[in-house]
Design a protein around this motif. Structure first.
Motif, PDB file in Angstrom:
ATOM      1  N   GLY A  83     -42.780  28.942  45.933  1.00 16.24           N
ATOM      2  CA  GLY A  83     -42.841  27.517  45.298  1.00 16.24           C
ATOM      3  C   GLY A  83     -43.194  27.992  43.737  1.00 16.24           C
ATOM      4  N   TYR A  84     -43.192  27.075  42.922  1.00 17.06           N
ATOM      5  CA  TYR A  84     -43.166  27.243  41.502  1.00 17.06           C
ATOM      6  C   TYR A  84     -44.701  27.706  41.126  1.00 17.06           C
ATOM      7  N   ASN A  85     -45.717  27.356  41.941  1.00 19.16           N
ATOM      8  CA  ASN A  85     -46.964  27.702  41.670  1.00 19.16           C
ATOM      9  C   ASN A  85     -47.211  29.211  42.050  1.00 19.16           C
ATOM     10  N   SER A  86     -46.426  29.911  42.613  1.00 19.62           N
ATOM     11  CA  SER A  86     -46.408  31.304  42.786  1.00 19.62           C
ATOM     12  C   SER A  86     -45.847  32.042  41.868  1.00 19.62           C
ATOM     13  N   VAL A  87     -45.247  31.461  40.760  1.00 18.63           N
ATOM     14  CA  VAL A  87     -44.593  32.278  39.655  1.00 18.63           C
ATOM     15  C   VAL A  87     -45.114  31.789  38.385  1.00 18.63           C
ATOM     16  N   LYS A  88     -44.682  32.597  37.421  1.00 20.89           N
ATOM     17  CA  LYS A  88     -44.838  31.970  35.926  1.00 20.89           C
ATOM     18  C   LYS A  88     -43.680  31.130  35.491  1.00 20.89           C
ATOM     19  N   ASN A  89     -42.600  31.390  35.716  1.00 22.90           N
ATOM     20  CA  ASN A  89     -41.316  30.794  35.468  1.00 22.90           C
ATOM     21  C   ASN A  89     -40.741  30.058  36.493  1.00 22.90           C
ATOM     22  N   PRO A  90     -40.546  28.932  36.756  1.00 24.32           N
ATOM     23  CA  PRO A  90     -39.610  28.379  37.920  1.00 24.32           C
ATOM     24  C   PRO A  90     -38.220  28.389  37.430  1.00 24.32           C
ATOM     25  N   LYS A  91     -37.307  28.081  38.632  1.00 23.62           N
ATOM     26  CA  LYS A  91     -35.970  28.067  38.064  1.00 23.62           C
ATOM     27  C   LYS A  91     -35.607  27.101  37.096  1.00 23.62           C
ATOM     28  N   PRO A  92     -34.606  27.601  36.144  1.00 20.40           N
ATOM     29  CA  PRO A  92     -33.589  28.372  36.121  1.00 20.40           C
ATOM     30  C   PRO A  92     -34.032  29.851  35.839  1.00 20.40           C
ATOM     31  N   HIS A  93     -35.034  30.016  35.540  1.00 19.89           N
ATOM     32  CA  HIS A  93     -35.597  31.516  35.387  1.00 19.89           C
ATOM     33  C   HIS A  93     -35.333  32.163  36.556  1.00 19.89           C
ATOM     34  N   PRO A  94     -35.029  33.664  36.515  1.00 19.63           N
ATOM     35  CA  PRO A  94     -34.620  34.349  37.817  1.00 19.63           C
ATOM     36  C   PRO A  94     -35.992  34.863  38.319  1.00 19.63           C
ATOM     37  N   GLU A  95     -37.047  34.527  37.714  1.00 19.88           N
ATOM     38  CA  GLU A  95     -38.459  35.409  38.481  1.00 19.88           C
ATOM     39  C   GLU A  95     -38.498  35.296  39.972  1.00 19.88           C
ATOM     40  N   MET A  96     -38.434  33.985  40.274  1.00 17.52           N
ATOM     41  CA  MET A  96     -38.414  33.706  41.942  1.00 17.52           C
ATOM     42  C   MET A  96     -37.594  34.336  42.686  1.00 17.52           C
ATOM     43  N   VAL A  97     -36.230  34.602  42.141  1.00 11.93           N
ATOM     44  CA  VAL A  97     -35.291  35.112  42.943  1.00 11.93           C
ATOM     45  C   VAL A  97     -35.671  36.651  42.914  1.00 11.93           C
ATOM     46  N   ASN A  98     -36.065  37.250  41.926  1.00 14.59           N
ATOM     47  CA  ASN A  98     -36.610  38.708  41.797  1.00 14.59           C
ATOM     48  C   ASN A  98     -37.642  39.143  42.547  1.00 14.59           C
ATOM     49  N   LYS A  99     -38.386  38.161  42.500  1.00 14.17           N
ATOM     50  CA  LYS A  99     -39.669  38.303  43.343  1.00 14.17           C
ATOM     51  C   LYS A  99     -39.359  38.314  44.992  1.00 14.17           C
ATOM     52  N   ILE A 100     -38.426  37.367  45.290  1.00 17.35           N
ATOM     53  CA  ILE A 100     -37.993  37.466  46.578  1.00 17.35           C
ATOM     54  C   ILE A 100     -37.554  38.773  47.042  1.00 17.35           C
ATOM     55  N   LEU A 101     -36.333  39.083  46.210  1.00 17.37           N
ATOM     56  CA  LEU A 101     -35.870  40.448  46.176  1.00 17.37           C
ATOM     57  C   LEU A 101     -36.650  41.562  46.443  1.00 17.37           C
ATOM     58  N   ASP A 102     -37.825  41.565  45.590  1.00 20.16           N
ATOM     59  CA  ASP A 102     -38.730  42.740  45.702  1.00 20.16           C
ATOM     60  C   ASP A 102     -39.626  42.482  46.942  1.00 20.16           C
ATOM     61  N   THR A 103     -40.027  41.322  47.434  1.00 19.41           N
ATOM     62  CA  THR A 103     -40.846  41.294  48.701  1.00 19.41           C
ATOM     63  C   THR A 103     -40.231  42.061  49.757  1.00 19.41           C
ATOM     64  N   HIS A 104     -38.903  41.728  49.822  1.00 19.30           N
ATOM     65  CA  HIS A 104     -37.997  42.397  50.883  1.00 19.30           C
ATOM     66  C   HIS A 104     -37.283  43.555  50.686  1.00 19.30           C
ATOM     67  N   SER A 105     -37.534  44.347  49.504  1.00 19.49           N
ATOM     68  CA  SER A 105     -36.731  45.504  49.274  1.00 19.49           C
ATOM     69  C   SER A 105     -35.411  45.463  49.592  1.00 19.49           C
ATOM     70  N   ILE A 106     -34.842  44.114  49.265  1.00 24.05           N
ATOM     71  CA  ILE A 106     -33.391  43.928  49.344  1.00 24.05           C
ATOM     72  C   ILE A 106     -32.702  43.993  47.943  1.00 24.05           C
TER      73      ILE A 106
END
Length: 208
Positions: free
Chosen positions: A130-153
């Motif tokens: 959710g938004y409280n787990s990142v500095k920048n919510p969507k439309p910023h890519p941070e959330m998407v990148n964090k999920i990619l990194d978490t799963h090494s995908i």
């Protein structure tokens, strides 16, 4: 590994009543009139407006607004929650086919867990961000990148599904494929798909 990221509100579940009632509760406490449900939902998803300014007349969300919003939403976010037709089958089909599933939502992570568990979908998702787990919510890519990194995908092996241009922009900004759906809070005139069956076909066609 293949990763499908879903927006939550307006994509997996219809939480429109909880969102609009909460915004109207905050507005009334601040001395503003109530707004009509469809109007609120259309504006919530509009990437071109400042939501704090639009709904509450301030440049940024204040502590008072946030407190009012969270108090009411915490009590009422499970009321009138509906899973969109076909979504439960879709996530089950994807999980059975060994997709990794995640949620990227501009809602609070704790509420997202609570809401998805309430409707029986929580167990399908390896990550609910959710938004409280990142500095920048969507439309910023941070959330998407964090999920990619978490799963090494790798981003080529991922796709994001959402009902808002904020979702599509977040995916594009992260270099990830995306699908815009039209059963949520926005009414898109082009480039959006209308049914969950069509979505399932798009997902499986991409990852053949």
């Amino acid at each position: 590994m293949r990763l499908i990221m879903f927006d939550m509100d307006g994509t997996l579940i219809d939480s429109g009543y909880a969102i609009t009632n909460t915004i109207n509760y905050v507005r009334e406490n601040l001395g503003f009139e109530r707004l009509e449900k469809n109007f609120i939902l259309e504006k919530v998803n509009d990437p071109n407006i400042n939501a704090a300014e639009f709904f509450y007349g301030t440049k940024e969300f204040t502590q008072k607004q946030t407190k009012l919003f969270e108090e009411y939403y915490n009590k009422h976010c499970l009321t009138d929650l509906v899973v969109y037709d076909g979504i439960a089958k879709l996530v089950d089909d994807l999980k059975s086919d060994n997709f990794t599933l995640a949620v990227a939502t501009n809602a609070n992570s704790d509420y997202a867990h609570k809401m998805l568990n309430h409707v029986g979908l929580g167990e399908y998702f390896s990550t609910i961000l959710g938004y409280n787990s990142v500095k920048n919510p969507k439309p910023h890519p941070e959330m998407v990148n964090k999920i990619l990194d978490t799963h090494s995908i790798k981003k080529e092996k991922a796709q994001l599904i959402g009902d808002s241009h904020k979702d599509i922009m977040a995916a594009t900004n992260a270099g990830v494929d995306s699908v815009l759906v039209n059963w949520g809070f926005s009414n898109h005139e082009e480039n959006a798909i209308e049914t969950v069956e069509e979505l399932e076909k798009r997902i499986f066609d991409k990852f053949k």
